[in-house]
Design a protein around this motif. Structure first.
Motif, PDB file in Angstrom:
ATOM      1  N   LYS A   1       0.856  -1.186   0.000  1.00 37.81           N
ATOM      2  CA  LYS A   1       0.000   0.000   0.000  1.00 37.81           C
ATOM      3  C   LYS A   1       0.890   1.233   0.000  1.00 37.81           C
ATOM      4  N   PHE A   2       0.613   2.201  -0.882  1.00 34.49           N
ATOM      5  CA  PHE A   2       1.459   3.389  -0.939  1.00 34.49           C
ATOM      6  C   PHE A   2       0.615   4.606  -1.321  1.00 34.49           C
ATOM      7  N   GLY A   3       1.087   5.772  -0.901  1.00 31.06           N
ATOM      8  CA  GLY A   3       0.394   7.013  -1.198  1.00 31.06           C
ATOM      9  C   GLY A   3       0.497   7.975  -0.025  1.00 31.06           C
ATOM     10  N   GLU A   4      -0.464   8.878   0.074  1.00 31.60           N
ATOM     11  CA  GLU A   4      -0.562   9.802   1.200  1.00 31.60           C
ATOM     12  C   GLU A   4      -1.454   9.129   2.237  1.00 31.60           C
ATOM     13  N   MET A   5      -0.870   8.760   3.404  1.00 34.88           N
ATOM     14  CA  MET A   5      -1.582   7.868   4.315  1.00 34.88           C
ATOM     15  C   MET A   5      -1.491   8.344   5.756  1.00 34.88           C
ATOM     16  N   SER A   6      -2.497   7.921   6.536  1.00 29.36           N
ATOM     17  CA  SER A   6      -2.481   8.098   7.985  1.00 29.36           C
ATOM     18  C   SER A   6      -2.027   6.791   8.626  1.00 29.36           C
ATOM     19  N   ILE A   7      -1.047   6.880   9.527  1.00 31.21           N
ATOM     20  CA  ILE A   7      -0.468   5.679  10.125  1.00 31.21           C
ATOM     21  C   ILE A   7      -1.489   4.926  10.965  1.00 31.21           C
ATOM     22  N   ASP A   8      -2.423   5.651  11.601  1.00 35.16           N
ATOM     23  CA  ASP A   8      -3.374   4.986  12.494  1.00 35.16           C
ATOM     24  C   ASP A   8      -4.412   4.140  11.765  1.00 35.16           C
ATOM     25  N   ARG A   9      -4.406   4.138  10.442  1.00 32.73           N
ATOM     26  CA  ARG A   9      -5.313   3.268   9.704  1.00 32.73           C
ATOM     27  C   ARG A   9      -4.717   1.872   9.521  1.00 32.73           C
ATOM     28  N   ASP A  10      -3.429   1.687   9.863  1.00 30.72           N
ATOM     29  CA  ASP A  10      -2.770   0.395   9.664  1.00 30.72           C
ATOM     30  C   ASP A  10      -2.082  -0.151  10.911  1.00 30.72           C
ATOM     31  N   PHE A  11      -1.625   0.722  11.805  1.00 34.29           N
ATOM     32  CA  PHE A  11      -0.841   0.273  12.956  1.00 34.29           C
ATOM     33  C   PHE A  11      -1.557   0.625  14.271  1.00 34.29           C
ATOM     34  N   ILE A  12      -1.415  -0.282  15.242  1.00 38.92           N
ATOM     35  CA  ILE A  12      -2.100  -0.198  16.554  1.00 38.92           C
ATOM     36  C   ILE A  12      -3.604  -0.043  16.342  1.00 38.92           C
ATOM     37  N   VAL A  13      -4.139  -0.766  15.374  1.00 41.76           N
ATOM     38  CA  VAL A  13      -5.556  -0.669  15.036  1.00 41.76           C
ATOM     39  C   VAL A  13      -6.350  -1.706  15.832  1.00 41.76           C
ATOM     40  N   PRO A  14      -7.356  -1.303  16.607  1.00 43.86           N
ATOM     41  CA  PRO A  14      -8.175  -2.266  17.344  1.00 43.86           C
ATOM     42  C   PRO A  14      -9.035  -3.103  16.392  1.00 43.86           C
ATOM     43  N   ASP A  15      -9.223  -4.339  16.732  1.00 47.04           N
ATOM     44  CA  ASP A  15     -10.115  -5.209  15.980  1.00 47.04           C
ATOM     45  C   ASP A  15     -11.484  -5.348  16.629  1.00 47.04           C
ATOM     46  N   TYR A  16     -11.590  -5.028  17.915  1.00 49.46           N
ATOM     47  CA  TYR A  16     -12.820  -5.293  18.647  1.00 49.46           C
ATOM     48  C   TYR A  16     -13.450  -4.075  19.331  1.00 49.46           C
ATOM     49  N   TYR A  17     -12.656  -3.241  20.013  1.00 48.37           N
ATOM     50  CA  TYR A  17     -13.269  -2.325  20.975  1.00 48.37           C
ATOM     51  C   TYR A  17     -13.532  -0.923  20.460  1.00 48.37           C
ATOM     52  N   ASN A  18     -12.905  -0.494  19.359  1.00 44.71           N
ATOM     53  CA  ASN A  18     -13.098   0.884  18.910  1.00 44.71           C
ATOM     54  C   ASN A  18     -12.613   1.015  17.470  1.00 44.71           C
ATOM     55  N   SER A  19     -13.319   1.820  16.671  1.00 45.78           N
ATOM     56  CA  SER A  19     -12.926   2.079  15.292  1.00 45.78           C
ATOM     57  C   SER A  19     -13.772   3.222  14.758  1.00 45.78           C
ATOM     58  N   LEU A  20     -13.420   3.713  13.556  1.00 45.96           N
ATOM     59  CA  LEU A  20     -14.252   4.730  12.927  1.00 45.96           C
ATOM     60  C   LEU A  20     -15.636   4.181  12.603  1.00 45.96           C
ATOM     61  N   ALA A  21     -15.711   2.896  12.288  1.00 48.57           N
ATOM     62  CA  ALA A  21     -17.002   2.285  11.976  1.00 48.57           C
ATOM     63  C   ALA A  21     -17.849   2.075  13.224  1.00 48.57           C
ATOM     64  N   SER A  22     -17.214   1.980  14.371  1.00 47.90           N
ATOM     65  CA  SER A  22     -17.932   1.775  15.636  1.00 47.90           C
ATOM     66  C   SER A  22     -17.220   2.560  16.726  1.00 47.90           C
ATOM     67  N   ILE A  23     -17.567   3.839  16.855  1.00 45.83           N
ATOM     68  CA  ILE A  23     -16.914   4.727  17.812  1.00 45.83           C
ATOM     69  C   ILE A  23     -17.518   4.498  19.197  1.00 45.83           C
ATOM     70  N   ASN A  24     -16.752   3.846  20.064  1.00 44.94           N
ATOM     71  CA  ASN A  24     -17.240   3.552  21.411  1.00 44.94           C
ATOM     72  C   ASN A  24     -16.648   4.470  22.466  1.00 44.94           C
ATOM     73  N   PHE A  25     -15.503   5.086  22.184  1.00 39.57           N
ATOM     74  CA  PHE A  25     -14.887   6.051  23.087  1.00 39.57           C
ATOM     75  C   PHE A  25     -14.678   7.364  22.335  1.00 39.57           C
ATOM     76  N   ILE A  26     -14.739   8.476  23.058  1.00 36.77           N
ATOM     77  CA  ILE A  26     -14.640   9.795  22.435  1.00 36.77           C
ATOM     78  C   ILE A  26     -13.309  10.458  22.736  1.00 36.77           C
ATOM     79  N   ASN A  27     -12.660  10.116  23.842  1.00 37.88           N
ATOM     80  CA  ASN A  27     -11.332  10.653  24.125  1.00 37.88           C
ATOM     81  C   ASN A  27     -10.355  10.162  23.065  1.00 37.88           C
TER      82      ASN A  27
END
Length: 472
Positions: free
Chosen positions: A159-185
């Motif tokens: 994958k290459f281009g103009e990218m945000s690191i948080d879309r690939d690294f330290i990404v939760p699989d269960y507890y929080n994501s852009l698709a399911s925002i469970n925490f606001i901090n």
């Protein structure tokens, strides 16, 4: 404090009761009413007259997602008050197989419109973690533009281009994501420790930073799923993200350096046919090639400069780095993995470490619990509890001690009556799924030692945030 305690039940009632009424009004016959169909469709505007489905079949998928929040500092912090903040996320994805006939390719471009009153944390709370997810300067900007190609039955991807690191690294699989925002901090979206690579205010600028949402930088990431349960990935990015209002500064320079990330992941019992509870465990680290200011001499220099005494030398260190660990585990499933809502309890834990001599914080830990479907008939709602602790570097305290000793020797008041120690936050939220395309989420946060007592002894704060999201 008493006002806040009285306010919490009202928030939870506001999140739950409207949906309960909707459910009570549903007809008992098998065919749902038009109103129920409206609530159950994926998007507020439905299928756009069939255009969305037709375009998707041709390989064109798009998404519009609006997040609106009212952030309130009830007590403590810098000052009491409330602001409105919002963000519109726009995403377009093209599938190479459907469009051009070859498999494994995806082109993605996305943008953001950040709006409202800014900033909130800096003006009202004074915290490092940032209590609100969309508390960034207002702009209409490019977010990401990248291409990804998969090989070897999708086991290898580039994958290459103009990218945000948080879309690939330290990404939760269960507890929080852009698709399911469970925490606001913000710290539960991406750990605050990772932001150590940013320049520190008051110290000589080095033009370094982290390409984390809403910012991005040129980069490339390679991932290899070398076994059914294991993967390894690495990425290298520009060492200073684009913070212009447009997000179109595609720049790499030797002075800004490069920031690389590395991660090894173990996915336990992820298969839906596996009855065992699933888990996700990730070990990784980052490395920045730039020069970084020394914390002890830097704090001393900044404090003396604030008092009108210039010229105290600031040492530098070559490189910066850190390591992290993320663990998530399903603790209980009400109806097994076949349940579309995945009702049950998930626990998570994160820890990160970085050298104390060149970073404001040298370690941070956080964890929490997310329960989906706790209330009967509210299968898609989540109740969430998270805790974060960010330890301020001992070298910051040494710098404060040096300044106090200088003041004492010159018979002037010591500026640091209390030394830097830590910042912590406890957050509790309830996310109500009012419709498939609409959520409402109140958040109550207690912030301890906002700013970690680095520059000021700011009072602990009570923050309440009301957030709603819409998918178009």
């Amino acid at each position: 404090m008493k006002k806040l305690i009285k306010f919490i039940p009202a928030l939870l009632a506001a999140a739950i009761l409207p949906v309960q009424k909707i459910q009570a009004d549903e007809p008992s016959q098998e065919s749902p009413s038009p109103f129920v169909k409206f609530l159950e469709q994926d998007y507020l505007l439905g299928d756009w007259g069939g255009w969305r489905t037709d375009l998707s079949n041709r390989g064109v998928d798009f998404e519009f997602f609006y997040l609106a929040s009212v952030a309130n500092n009830i007590d403590g912090g810098i000052k009491s008050g409330s602001v409105y903040q919002g963000a519109l996320l726009m995403d377009l994805s093209l599938d190479s197989q459907k469009l051009l006939g070859y498999e494994g390719g995806t082109f993605n471009v996305s943008g953001l419109w950040l709006n409202g009153q800014k900033p909130f944390s800096d003006d009202y709370v004074g915290d490092l973690n940032k209590v609100n997810l969309v508390d960034f300067p207002n702009s209409l900007r490019l977010w990401e533009i990248w291409y990804e190609q998969k090989f070897l039955d999708d086991k290898l991807s580039v994958k290459f281009g103009e990218m945000s690191i948080d879309r690939d690294f330290i990404v939760p699989d269960y507890y929080n994501s852009l698709a399911s925002i469970n925490f606001i901090n913000q710290t539960f979206f991406y750990p605050t420790m990772a932001f150590d690579v940013y320049d520190v205010a008051g110290l000589p600028p080095q033009r370094h930073g982290l390409a984390s949402t809403p910012y991005s930088s040129p980069g490339i990431r390679v991932r290899w799923d070398f076994a059914p349960q294991f993967y390894v990935q690495a990425g290298i990015y520009g060492g200073n993200p684009d913070q212009t209002s447009s997000g179109t500064r595609f720049n790499l320079s030797q002075r800004e350096g490069a920031l690389s990330y590395y991660e090894l992941g173990y996915l336990s019992h992820h298969d839906t046919n596996d009855p065992a509870l699933g888990g996700s465990y990730k070990l990784g680290g980052w490395f920045h090639t730039g020069d970084f200011d020394d914390m002890q001499s830097g704090v001393t220099s900044a404090a003396l400069a604030a008092g009108g005494l210039l010229g105290y030398p600031v040492k530098t260190h070559q490189f910066n780095y850190g390591i992290y660990f993320l663990a998530e585990q399903q603790l209980y499933l009400e109806n097994g993995k076949a349940d579309p809502a995945q009702q049950g309890l998930v626990g998570f834990f994160r820890a990160a470490f970085a050298p104390a001599d060149r970073n404001l914080a040298d370690y941070g830990v956080d964890g929490g619990l997310v329960y989906k479907g706790l209330i009967p008939t509210r299968d898609w709602d989540t109740i969430n509890l998270g805790f974060s602790y960010l330890h301020i570097s001992d070298n910051v305290r040494r710098g404060q001690n040096d300044v106090n000793a200088f003041a004492l020797a010159n018979h002037v008041p010591m500026p640091f009556s209390r030394k830097a120690d830590y910042e912590a936050v406890i957050e509790m939220t309830y996310k109500a799924q009012l419709a498939a395309w609409w959520t409402f989420e109140p958040s109550v946060q207690r912030v301890f030692h906002p700013g970690g007592r680095i520059g000021a002894d700011t009072a602990d704060a009570w923050v309440v945030i009301l957030q709603t999201t819409l998918r178009f």
